[in-house]
Design an enzyme around this catalytic site. Sequence first.
Site, short mmCIF file in Angstrom:
data_model
loop_
_atom_site.label_atom_id
_atom_site.label_comp_id
_atom_site.label_asym_id
_atom_site.label_seq_id
_atom_site.Cartn_x
_atom_site.Cartn_y
_atom_site.Cartn_z
N GLU A 18 6.65 1.52 -2.12
CA GLU A 18 5.77 2.68 -1.25
C GLU A 18 6.28 2.61 -0.22
OE1 GLU A 18 2.95 4.20 -2.60
OE2 GLU A 18 2.43 2.54 -4.26
N CYS A 76 1.88 6.36 6.74
CA CYS A 76 2.98 6.75 5.75
C CYS A 76 2.17 8.60 5.36
CB CYS A 76 3.10 6.03 4.51
SG CYS A 76 1.53 5.82 4.08
P1 NAD Z 1 10.72 -1.99 6.94
O1 NAD Z 1 11.27 -1.42 5.76
O2 NAD Z 1 11.22 -2.12 8.77
O3 NAD Z 1 9.85 -3.22 6.91
C1 NAD Z 1 8.97 -3.45 5.89
C2 NAD Z 1 8.72 -5.08 5.49
O4 NAD Z 1 10.18 -5.34 4.65
C3 NAD Z 1 8.70 -5.94 6.42
O5 NAD Z 1 7.99 -7.00 6.13
C4 NAD Z 1 10.08 -6.56 6.80
O6 NAD Z 1 10.04 -7.85 7.32
C5 NAD Z 1 10.41 -6.80 5.61
N1 NAD Z 1 11.90 -6.75 5.33
C6 NAD Z 1 13.02 -6.39 6.25
N2 NAD Z 1 14.07 -6.45 5.71
C7 NAD Z 1 13.84 -7.12 4.38
C8 NAD Z 1 14.91 -7.33 3.58
N3 NAD Z 1 16.15 -7.31 3.68
N4 NAD Z 1 14.25 -7.91 2.23
C9 NAD Z 1 13.12 -8.18 2.12
N5 NAD Z 1 12.14 -7.50 3.21
C10 NAD Z 1 12.57 -7.19 4.14
O7 NAD Z 1 9.10 -0.91 7.33
P2 NAD Z 1 8.00 -1.01 8.57
O8 NAD Z 1 9.03 -0.57 9.78
O9 NAD Z 1 7.56 -2.58 8.63
O10 NAD Z 1 6.98 0.08 8.17
C11 NAD Z 1 7.26 1.41 8.33
C12 NAD Z 1 7.51 2.10 7.20
O11 NAD Z 1 6.48 1.85 6.12
C13 NAD Z 1 7.54 3.66 7.36
O12 NAD Z 1 8.59 4.26 6.84
C14 NAD Z 1 6.13 4.10 6.46
O13 NAD Z 1 6.33 5.24 5.94
C15 NAD Z 1 6.37 3.13 5.51
N6 NAD Z 1 5.15 2.90 4.77
C16 NAD Z 1 4.66 3.41 3.53
C17 NAD Z 1 3.60 3.24 2.91
C18 NAD Z 1 3.19 3.97 1.50
O14 NAD Z 1 2.06 3.62 0.88
N7 NAD Z 1 4.18 4.56 0.98
C19 NAD Z 1 2.44 2.64 3.54
C20 NAD Z 1 2.66 2.27 5.12
C21 NAD Z 1 3.97 2.25 5.62
#
Ligand code: NAD
Length: 523
Positions: free
Chosen positions: A254, A288
Amino acid sequence: MESGTAGTGSETVMAGRMTGGEPDELEVLNPANGERIATLAVDPPERVAETVARVRANQAEWEALGIEGRYRWLGQLRDWLLDNQERVLDTMQRETGKVRADASNEPAYLADLINFYGTRAGKFLGEESIRPHSALLAGKKLRVQYRPHPVVGIISPWNFPLILALGDAIPALQAGAAVVVKPSEFTPLGLAEVVGAWKREIGGPDVLDCVQGVGETGGALVDAVDFIQFTGSDRTGRKVMARAAETLTPVSLELGGKDPMIVLADANLDRAANAAAWGGMMNSGQICISVERIYVEEPAYDEFVAKLTAEVGKLRQGSDDARDPKDVGAMTSPNQSAIVADHVEDALACGARALTGGKRVEGPGDYFEPTVLVDVDHSMKVMRDETFGPVVGVMKVRDADEALRLANDSRYGLSGSVFGERERAERVARRVECGAVNVNDVLVNYLASDVPMGGWKESGIGYRHGAPGIRKYCRTESVVVARFAGNREPTWYPYTRARRGLVGRVARAFNARDLRRRLGLRR
Ligand code: NAD
């Protein structure tokens, strides 16, 4: 919350300081004032593997409880969330900087979701009896059953720390899987509190846990589990999918969005402007599916922009409490705050105008003013890339076709909205390229757990909510049973001309759709 402990995979988390890069410890700050509220130890890969192995050992017993038995436990979690709502909201508000009204959506959504899947899992996951499509299979009983992936790993972001972690854990647990969550490093406390309560206050089976950390911990979780549910940026989503490919672990992603709103000339402009203000600024635009770009048919443009600017200009921003409620809270992640500032500065430098807002707020905490930009176009980052902040860009368009062309001119396709006379708006909505579209409404599709929610294009793979939102945590097993079990079937050994001829004639008789071919009169 004092630094020191939280309910994680390691049971006890030691205090310490974040060291940067891949840290040994996480320092959790209150974005509303910049104060440190906790430090947590990072779970190294060995601890992640141990945690997954532990819940894996208990999964078969959990699955054996059946749908009703699992719902009874999840019902206790629902009751705990409702009874301890204020405590959970306090923690979450402090780690996110949300205003109370935005934070309070989370326990309510989760309680509803527990009831939704608890009462429908039988329908979504019950064994299916299938009628064979061909008379040749009439002697077979066909069944499909859904068996859970033993351990589901959930990696979640910071914008809705409970909804986007537990909201995916609930259907996975209801399906019979064990679950390990890695919350965002920026907002680990609310989830740890709920997981701690599941273990110690509810006394739930040991099939739900969390691990703390950043990329290394997340990667180790991908390696250890049987299915990964990831919510976050498309940048990290690509890394997660690549890592999961090494073990052929299925994923559901997502990801980000750049959701368009289309305002047709015959829309109720008060409703459209109020919806744009709330849909764009709620949770400081850190959603999002928030409204990020707006296309307005020419005759309605001036009036819509005036109403939107007035509504956004009135919003009260800051840290709130019961006596002094606010509308728009802080930016939760400093990384995102920098992106928002960059998008707005880029737009202003390229000729856009801010009718209200347009810059960071001076003083303690991390706030960006609720901002309405006009004179924007698709050469600007603010109309192309995900801003994820309290900013909307508004463009004037000739007609619905131009609005649709621009709305669909995006690498994202998460959701969207169309405002206008209902039938016309619905026709336009069906042409928006995204996973969910609201007509004369915004954001509400997320609360309609009945219908799937997921991204097209680079917004994701897979769906949450509805039947797909629980079936994805299961493997499909087809069970084919011979009703009449003689010593051998005509298609088995030994192969003889006579048997081959008979099988051929019967197959032809059933597959052909005209009499001559059925009788073998035409070759
Ligand atoms: P992010 O991608 O920076 O981090 C998401 C998660 O991934 C965190 O827990 C982070 O620690 C982890 N992570 C980071 N590097 C990783 C790796 N190499 N391997 C595995 N996990 C890793 O996102 P964010 O800044 O926390 O959230 C914002 C983003 O989330 C925005 O792009 C938003 O649109 C999206 N989002 C999407 C939805 C949806 O339902 N489509 C909902 C909410 C947020």
